[in-house]
Design a protein around this motif. Structure first.
Motif, PDB file in Angstrom:
ATOM      1  N   SER A  61     -58.995 -93.574 -59.511  1.00 19.86           N
ATOM      2  CA  SER A  61     -59.563 -94.271 -58.354  1.00 19.86           C
ATOM      3  C   SER A  61     -58.823 -93.968 -57.060  1.00 19.86           C
ATOM      4  N   LYS A 106     -61.278 -89.589 -43.823  1.00 23.77           N
ATOM      5  CA  LYS A 106     -61.933 -89.674 -45.133  1.00 23.77           C
ATOM      6  C   LYS A 106     -61.241 -90.712 -46.016  1.00 23.77           C
ATOM      7  N   PHE A 107     -59.900 -90.664 -46.050  1.00 26.05           N
ATOM      8  CA  PHE A 107     -59.165 -91.636 -46.864  1.00 26.05           C
ATOM      9  C   PHE A 107     -59.406 -93.048 -46.326  1.00 26.05           C
ATOM     10  N   SER A 109     -63.513 -99.304 -48.854  1.00 29.27           N
ATOM     11  CA  SER A 109     -64.505 -99.809 -49.812  1.00 29.27           C
ATOM     12  C   SER A 109     -63.886-100.258 -51.129  1.00 29.27           C
ATOM     13  N   ASP A 163     -61.940 -94.264 -44.760  1.00 29.21           N
ATOM     14  CA  ASP A 163     -63.278 -94.730 -45.133  1.00 29.21           C
ATOM     15  C   ASP A 163     -63.340 -95.086 -46.618  1.00 29.21           C
ATOM     16  N   SER A 164     -62.696 -94.278 -47.445  1.00 28.27           N
ATOM     17  CA  SER A 164     -62.738 -94.499 -48.898  1.00 28.27           C
ATOM     18  C   SER A 164     -61.979 -95.761 -49.304  1.00 28.27           C
ATOM     19  N   MET A 205     -59.174 -90.155 -55.954  1.00 24.73           N
ATOM     20  CA  MET A 205     -60.513 -89.842 -55.432  1.00 24.73           C
ATOM     21  C   MET A 205     -60.620 -90.188 -53.947  1.00 24.73           C
ATOM     22  N   CYS A 206     -59.814 -91.158 -53.494  1.00 24.67           N
ATOM     23  CA  CYS A 206     -59.833 -91.505 -52.068  1.00 24.67           C
ATOM     24  C   CYS A 206     -59.278 -90.381 -51.208  1.00 24.67           C
ATOM     25  N   CYS A 207     -58.444 -89.541 -51.807  1.00 20.95           N
ATOM     26  CA  CYS A 207     -57.771 -88.486 -51.049  1.00 20.95           C
ATOM     27  C   CYS A 207     -58.641 -87.254 -50.829  1.00 20.95           C
ATOM     28  N   GLY A 208     -59.622 -87.062 -51.700  1.00 17.14           N
ATOM     29  CA  GLY A 208     -60.419 -85.843 -51.589  1.00 17.14           C
ATOM     30  C   GLY A 208     -59.533 -84.629 -51.770  1.00 17.14           C
TER      31      GLY A 208
END
Length: 436
Positions: A330, A302-303, A309, A305-306, A333-336
């Motif tokens: 910002s 997930k990280f 971008s 992929d985030s 938010m990449c960490c979920g």
């Protein structure tokens, strides 16, 4: 938790980005050697530019001077007058955009923009102090010839041009009459002068001007006899301020990711030291490290992929994450919801800031070691510091203070003190404009 930190360490070692592998003693010796070569006029990544500005003249009181400050992002204009107590009064202050930061412009557009910025105050004084934060060869008449732009400023055909002369010609073409005189100086020189003026009652053994904001640089006072590349100076008494242009230092230990990042800038191969520590580039370097770590499988899918971008990362965003790692900034938010991702992210940011602090300590320590100043703790070297990265990047100052104590104080027996002067570059430019 420790295992995650060790994973980060192993990753940074693999790409030669680990601050622990930087030897301070060896690094200072290399930095000082480059300083010496630059003063001799030999091949060196440090330009060691004589400023022809001394620090031993009295500041005139009651006389206004126009000041300009061309920084990495902003261009400031004001009128400064010193009262009988040598305290500056700043009037007619205006903030503009630095020409050439929104795409390449022509030389004529550059001078036109600046001329229009100062037209509203041009009648207030014939003396102008111009703080110009780019590599410039200062001439004996106090004008300066541009050597190189940095901080992503782009102006066509300006390299080699005398900045003050070009601006005065543009003003004359716009109908401005009078015997205007421009004194050009670097922002670090202005910061040093501003720092000296702010603490007239303190006893210091020497002064260093230091900038760590959008870009980075240092200056200090050098004895004329050591400025061998200018024979007339080498034969003269006294001393003058030297603009080190330390952002261009090319002997610092760079990693694989540093080199890859550098290749994507507008001036690859130039100002490599600045690209390792300054605010304009630090976010980009950290982002490059994070993306490489994600490719290596250090983070979750997930990280990975985030972060893929994310096109740009700033020092402010890094600080926001370090202060509030669980808020909706910002990076966070990449960490979920991944706790490991967040901890790995923290350790990478922490390690990169530690590296920057260690490199800055090497820069400052080298100057003190070269001059031999600061042996008496009751009379430390005054380091007048400016820049948002220096004051606002979380963790940076604590780490820098650690290396100053460990290496300079405890190992070398040298002492310094960081000071902040209000409106240092404007005040310093005013002093230069009045006394030179």
């Amino acid at each position: 938790m420790y295992e995650l930190k060790n994973e980060v360490k192993q990753f940074l070692n693999k790409y030669e980005m680990n601050y622990e592998n930087i030897d301070m003693e060896q690094s200072c010796n290399e930095f000082i050697k480059e300083m010496d070569e630059g003063l001799k006029g030999n091949q060196s990544s440090l330009k060691m530019i004589p400023t022809y500005i001394a620090t031993d003249k009295e500041i005139p009181t009651g006389e206004p001077v126009i000041v300009m400050d061309a920084g990495g992002t902003n261009f400031r204009v004001a009128v400064v007058t010193f009262d009988k107590d040598k305290k500056p009064a700043i009037e007619d202050y205006k903030l503009y955009r630095m020409p050439g930061t929104n795409g390449e412009i022509s030389k004529d557009e550059f001078f036109s923009d600046i001329a229009n910025y100062i037209l509203p105050v041009i009648g207030k004084s014939n003396k102008i102090g111009f703080c110009f934060s780019y590599a410039t060869e200062i001439l004996p008449n106090k004008d300066g010839r541009l050597l190189q732009f940095s901080k992503e400023v782009r102006v066509k055909d300006l390299i080699g041009e005398a900045i003050g002369e070009g601006l005065l010609k543009k003003l004359k073409s716009m109908g401005v009459n009078g015997d205007k005189r421009i004194v050009l100086l670097n922002d670090t020189v202005a910061t040093l002068l501003g720092g000296m003026a702010a603490y007239p009652d303190r006893e210091f053994d020497g002064f260093i001007g230091f900038i760590l904001g959008t870009g980075t640089n240092t200056c200090y006072s050098e004895e004329n006899k050591n400025i061998l590349k200018v024979s007339a100076l080498a034969k003269s008494e006294g001393s003058m301020l030297i603009n080190v242009e330390s952002g261009g230092y090319g002997k610092a230990k760079r990693g694989i990711i540093d080199c890859e990042f550098d290749n994507g800038t507008v001036n690859p191969g130039e100002y490599s030291f600045e690209k390792m520590i300054s605010g304009r580039y630090q976010g980009g370097v950290v982002l490059a490290v994070l993306k490489k770590a994600a490719e290596e499988g250090l983070f979750s899918h997930k990280f990975a992929d985030s972060i893929k971008s994310v096109d740009e990362l700033t020092c402010e965003e890094i600080s926001n994450f370090l202060y509030y790692p669980y808020s909706k900034n910002s990076l966070s938010m990449c960490c979920g919801d991944g706790t490991d991702d967040r901890i790995l992210l923290y350790h990478i940011c922490d390690a990169m800031i530690e590296r920057a602090a260690k490199l800055v300590a090497i820069n400052l320590a080298s100057i003190m070691l070269k001059t031999g100043r600061g042996k008496n703790p009751c009379k430390p070297v005054c380091i007048a510091a400016e820049g948002s990265t220096f004051y606002k990047l979380k963790l940076f100052r604590y780490k820098l203070d650690y290396y100053i104590k460990e290496f300079l104080n405890d190992k070398k027996g040298l002492y310094c003190e960081f000071v902040k002067a209000e409106n240092a570059t404007l005040v310093g430019a005013a002093i230069a404009g009045l006394i030179n």
